[in-house]
Motif scaffolding. Structure first.
Motif, PDB file in Angstrom:
ATOM      1  N   PRO A 149       9.714 -18.714 -27.479  1.00  0.00           N
ATOM      2  CA  PRO A 149       9.842 -18.317 -26.078  1.00  0.00           C
ATOM      3  C   PRO A 149      11.140 -18.846 -25.470  1.00  0.00           C
ATOM      4  CG  PRO A 149       8.412 -20.221 -26.234  1.00  0.00           C
ATOM      5  CD  PRO A 149       8.765 -19.837 -27.650  1.00  0.00           C
ATOM      6  N   PRO A 150      11.492 -18.421 -24.245  1.00  0.00           N
ATOM      7  CA  PRO A 150      12.686 -18.956 -23.584  1.00  0.00           C
ATOM      8  C   PRO A 150      12.599 -20.467 -23.365  1.00  0.00           C
ATOM      9  CG  PRO A 150      11.946 -16.952 -22.490  1.00  0.00           C
ATOM     10  CD  PRO A 150      10.883 -17.315 -23.490  1.00  0.00           C
ATOM     11  N   ASP A 151      13.770 -21.091 -23.174  1.00  0.00           N
ATOM     12  CA  ASP A 151      13.852 -22.550 -23.008  1.00  0.00           C
ATOM     13  C   ASP A 151      13.768 -22.989 -21.558  1.00  0.00           C
ATOM     14  OD1 ASP A 151      14.537 -22.541 -25.747  1.00  0.00           O
ATOM     15  OD2 ASP A 151      16.631 -22.180 -25.222  1.00  0.00           O
ATOM     16  N   ASP A 152      13.778 -22.040 -20.636  1.00  0.00           N
ATOM     17  CA  ASP A 152      13.731 -22.405 -19.218  1.00  0.00           C
ATOM     18  C   ASP A 152      12.929 -21.332 -18.498  1.00  0.00           C
ATOM     19  OD1 ASP A 152      14.175 -23.725 -16.867  1.00  0.00           O
ATOM     20  OD2 ASP A 152      16.349 -23.557 -16.881  1.00  0.00           O
ATOM     21  N   GLY A 153      12.775 -21.481 -17.180  1.00  0.00           N
ATOM     22  CA  GLY A 153      11.877 -20.620 -16.401  1.00  0.00           C
ATOM     23  C   GLY A 153      11.949 -19.155 -16.768  1.00  0.00           C
ATOM     24  N   ILE A 154      10.786 -18.538 -16.973  1.00  0.00           N
ATOM     25  CA  ILE A 154      10.712 -17.113 -17.309  1.00  0.00           C
ATOM     26  C   ILE A 154      10.675 -16.323 -16.003  1.00  0.00           C
ATOM     27  CG2 ILE A 154       9.344 -15.320 -18.425  1.00  0.00           C
ATOM     28  CD1 ILE A 154       8.202 -17.680 -20.203  1.00  0.00           C
ATOM     29  N   SER A 155      11.658 -15.463 -15.800  1.00  0.00           N
ATOM     30  CA  SER A 155      11.740 -14.736 -14.534  1.00  0.00           C
ATOM     31  C   SER A 155      11.037 -13.392 -14.578  1.00  0.00           C
ATOM     32  CB  SER A 155      13.200 -14.545 -14.123  1.00  0.00           C
ATOM     33  OG  SER A 155      13.934 -13.928 -15.166  1.00  0.00           O
ATOM     34  N   VAL A 205      18.301 -12.942 -22.319  1.00  0.00           N
ATOM     35  CA  VAL A 205      17.354 -11.821 -22.291  1.00  0.00           C
ATOM     36  C   VAL A 205      16.908 -11.619 -23.728  1.00  0.00           C
ATOM     37  CG1 VAL A 205      16.974  -9.398 -21.709  1.00  0.00           C
ATOM     38  CG2 VAL A 205      18.588 -10.761 -20.363  1.00  0.00           C
ATOM     39  N   ARG A 206      15.595 -11.586 -23.938  1.00  0.00           N
ATOM     40  CA  ARG A 206      15.060 -11.495 -25.296  1.00  0.00           C
ATOM     41  C   ARG A 206      14.185 -10.258 -25.444  1.00  0.00           C
ATOM     42  NH1 ARG A 206      15.550 -16.721 -23.796  1.00  0.00           N
ATOM     43  NH2 ARG A 206      15.976 -18.340 -25.365  1.00  0.00           N
ATOM     44  N   LEU A 207      14.333  -9.597 -26.593  1.00  0.00           N
ATOM     45  CA  LEU A 207      13.476  -8.466 -26.941  1.00  0.00           C
ATOM     46  C   LEU A 207      12.517  -8.931 -28.029  1.00  0.00           C
ATOM     47  CD1 LEU A 207      12.859  -5.350 -26.785  1.00  0.00           C
ATOM     48  CD2 LEU A 207      14.369  -5.141 -28.770  1.00  0.00           C
ATOM     49  N   TYR A 208      11.218  -8.806 -27.744  1.00  0.00           N
ATOM     50  CA  TYR A 208      10.198  -9.209 -28.718  1.00  0.00           C
ATOM     51  C   TYR A 208       9.465  -7.991 -29.256  1.00  0.00           C
ATOM     52  CZ  TYR A 208      10.607 -13.966 -26.828  1.00  0.00           C
ATOM     53  OH  TYR A 208      11.076 -15.197 -26.430  1.00  0.00           O
ATOM     54  N   ASP A 209       9.129  -8.055 -30.542  1.00  0.00           N
ATOM     55  CA  ASP A 209       8.148  -7.163 -31.130  1.00  0.00           C
ATOM     56  C   ASP A 209       6.835  -7.934 -31.051  1.00  0.00           C
ATOM     57  OD1 ASP A 209       6.324  -5.997 -32.883  1.00  0.00           O
ATOM     58  OD2 ASP A 209       7.886  -5.277 -34.239  1.00  0.00           O
ATOM     59  N   VAL A 210       5.978  -7.573 -30.079  1.00  0.00           N
ATOM     60  CA  VAL A 210       4.776  -8.389 -29.867  1.00  0.00           C
ATOM     61  C   VAL A 210       3.738  -8.158 -30.961  1.00  0.00           C
ATOM     62  CG1 VAL A 210       5.153  -8.472 -27.364  1.00  0.00           C
ATOM     63  CG2 VAL A 210       3.598  -6.770 -28.301  1.00  0.00           C
ATOM     64  N   THR A 211       3.795  -6.993 -31.624  1.00  0.00           N
ATOM     65  CA  THR A 211       2.852  -6.709 -32.703  1.00  0.00           C
ATOM     66  C   THR A 211       3.097  -7.662 -33.872  1.00  0.00           C
ATOM     67  OG1 THR A 211       3.051  -4.409 -32.029  1.00  0.00           O
ATOM     68  CG2 THR A 211       1.853  -4.834 -34.057  1.00  0.00           C
ATOM     69  N   ALA A 212       4.377  -7.857 -34.192  1.00  0.00           N
ATOM     70  CA  ALA A 212       4.733  -8.762 -35.298  1.00  0.00           C
ATOM     71  C   ALA A 212       4.905 -10.199 -34.810  1.00  0.00           C
ATOM     72  CB  ALA A 212       6.022  -8.279 -35.958  1.00  0.00           C
ATOM     73  N   ASN A 213       4.845 -10.409 -33.481  1.00  0.00           N
ATOM     74  CA  ASN A 213       5.116 -11.705 -32.857  1.00  0.00           C
ATOM     75  C   ASN A 213       6.449 -12.272 -33.344  1.00  0.00           C
ATOM     76  OD1 ASN A 213       4.992 -13.962 -31.298  1.00  0.00           O
ATOM     77  ND2 ASN A 213       3.164 -14.826 -32.259  1.00  0.00           N
ATOM     78  N   HIS A 214       7.496 -11.494 -33.063  1.00  0.00           N
ATOM     79  CA  HIS A 214       8.811 -11.843 -33.586  1.00  0.00           C
ATOM     80  C   HIS A 214       9.876 -11.482 -32.549  1.00  0.00           C
ATOM     81  CE1 HIS A 214      12.274 -11.918 -36.256  1.00  0.00           C
ATOM     82  NE2 HIS A 214      12.510 -10.643 -35.997  1.00  0.00           N
ATOM     83  N   MET A 215      10.846 -12.395 -32.330  1.00  0.00           N
ATOM     84  CA  MET A 215      11.953 -12.084 -31.431  1.00  0.00           C
ATOM     85  C   MET A 215      12.982 -11.262 -32.206  1.00  0.00           C
ATOM     86  SD  MET A 215      14.324 -14.583 -29.092  1.00  0.00           S
ATOM     87  CE  MET A 215      15.450 -15.131 -30.380  1.00  0.00           C
ATOM     88  N   ARG A 216      13.271 -10.060 -31.715  1.00  0.00           N
ATOM     89  CA  ARG A 216      14.182  -9.164 -32.437  1.00  0.00           C
ATOM     90  C   ARG A 216      15.634  -9.411 -32.051  1.00  0.00           C
ATOM     91  NH1 ARG A 216      11.882  -3.863 -34.059  1.00  0.00           N
ATOM     92  NH2 ARG A 216      14.064  -3.214 -34.070  1.00  0.00           N
ATOM     93  N   ILE A 217      15.862  -9.552 -30.727  1.00  0.00           N
ATOM     94  CA  ILE A 217      17.241  -9.599 -30.226  1.00  0.00           C
ATOM     95  C   ILE A 217      17.284 -10.568 -29.061  1.00  0.00           C
ATOM     96  CG2 ILE A 217      18.926  -8.261 -28.857  1.00  0.00           C
ATOM     97  CD1 ILE A 217      18.144  -5.831 -30.578  1.00  0.00           C
ATOM     98  N   LYS A 218      18.420 -11.263 -28.939  1.00  0.00           N
ATOM     99  CA  LYS A 218      18.643 -12.078 -27.742  1.00  0.00           C
ATOM    100  C   LYS A 218      20.091 -11.868 -27.318  1.00  0.00           C
ATOM    101  CE  LYS A 218      18.984 -16.809 -26.093  1.00  0.00           C
ATOM    102  NZ  LYS A 218      19.250 -18.177 -26.504  1.00  0.00           N
ATOM    103  N   TYR A 219      20.309 -11.634 -26.032  1.00  0.00           N
ATOM    104  CA  TYR A 219      21.685 -11.581 -25.536  1.00  0.00           C
ATOM    105  C   TYR A 219      21.781 -12.411 -24.269  1.00  0.00           C
ATOM    106  CZ  TYR A 219      20.408  -7.872 -22.119  1.00  0.00           C
ATOM    107  OH  TYR A 219      19.854  -7.146 -21.102  1.00  0.00           O
TER     108      TYR A 219
END
Length: 328
Positions: A15-21, A42-56
């Motif tokens: 998950p993010p390291d600071d407040g989730i907006s 900003v993070r893109l998650y595949d919640v089905t696989a419980n995996h972070m796909r991309i972060k920018y």
């Protein structure tokens, strides 16, 4: 049941390291979730696989994000920059800037524009195809929240003002209203049936409002108290930070700084259920398009006394049943 042992929910990994907006599901999908955070990511998650796909990244904390379609997202925050990100090619484009922080970002599929609301007291429309500004519209004060209602946008500003604009004709404000709640507006979301909106305040209240200005429809509006806890005979009142509608049932979830999530049937004026208490404030909520999942951001918000030990910022993915979300 203890925290973290709910059989029908799980925590997102990394998950993010600071407040989730903000947490937002992709349109027509319960697989992809976009999450913006005060850690400038900003993070893109595949919640089905419980995996972070991309972060920018942005250069400063990100206050909101949304999808255009499954492969494009938008985000904005304290750097006042609106970014468009292509998840297929991992590339970003800056669509433009505000003069102040971008507080809220929405994509209207009805009109095919990105709508941003800012602390510079403007709402701007952006054309994602030509990647340019389509118009800037003055608001009476800082924009705190917006809800899309078909081709209308309901804007909540400081000073408890609410404005209804038509995205197809931004030449004038369709309706100017004052919040029926006495305290600062925190969140506005619109009914999927487009008849009205729900507005929450920092003072444990929610208002159900209707767009049709005719007196007989306006008679149906009402407000109710929620997210209040009696401790040692004293009622503690908490901000209602987040609202999300179930697209099929027209029911909605609210999340408060008390750490609770409630599901409401707004038309029949009753609470359908309350989930267990989460470790800290609920900062954002989002139902998936089919209503099968609810993303719940549990993230400490600095609106109460400093906690010596702040719980980790966590996104829970909860499978919700018709029993919890369908009007009885």
């Amino acid at each position: 049941m203890g925290e973290g042992t709910q059989p029908n929910e799980y925590k997102l990994a990394t998950p993010p390291d600071d407040g989730i907006s903000s947490v937002k599901f992709a349109p027509q999908s319960s697989q992809f979730l976009l999450v913006s955070s005060w850690d400038c990511g900003v993070r893109l998650y595949d919640v089905t696989a419980n995996h972070m796909r991309i972060k920018y990244q942005h250069s400063r904390p990100v206050l909101d994000c949304c999808f255009q379609d499954p492969v494009h997202g938008f985000s904005g925050g304290l750097d006042a920059v609106l970014k468009m990100y292509d998840f297929n090619t991992n590339t970003e484009v800056v669509l433009g800037k505000h003069d102040g922080a971008i507080r809220t970002v929405e994509f209207s599929s009805d009109v095919n524009v990105v709508v941003t609301g800012s602390w510079d007291s403007t709402v701007k429309l952006w054309d994602p195809r030509s990647r340019c500004l389509a118009g800037s519209f003055s608001q009476p004060d800082k924009v705190y929240t917006m809800g899309l209602c078909g081709d209308k946008v309901v804007v909540g500003t400081a000073g408890r003002r609410v404005l209804v604009w038509d995205l197809r004709n931004m030449g004038y404000v369709q309706q100017r209203r004052e919040s029926s709640l006495k305290y600062q507006t925190r969140c506005i979301r619109c009914f999927p049936n487009k008849q009205g909106y729900v507005l929450s305040s920092i003072e444990g209240r929610v208002a159900v409002e209707y767009l049709d200005p005719s007196p007989e429809i306006q008679k149906k509006k009402y407000a109710f108290k929620c997210h209040r806890i009696k401790e040692d005979g004293v009622e503690k009142i908490y901000p209602v930070n987040a609202i999300s509608f179930h697209s099929q049932h027209n029911t909605f979830a609210t999340g408060g700084s008390d750490g609770f999530v409630n599901i409401w049937d707004g038309f029949n004026k009753k609470r359908l259920c309350q989930f267990h208490r989460y470790p800290t404030s609920i900062s954002s909520l989002c139902f998936s398009a089919d209503g099968s999942l609810l993303a719940i951001a549990s993230s400490y918000m600095e609106d109460k006394e400093e906690l010596p030990e702040q719980p980790d910022d966590t996104v829970y993915i909860r499978r919700v049943s018709d029993q919890e979300t369908k009007p009885k």
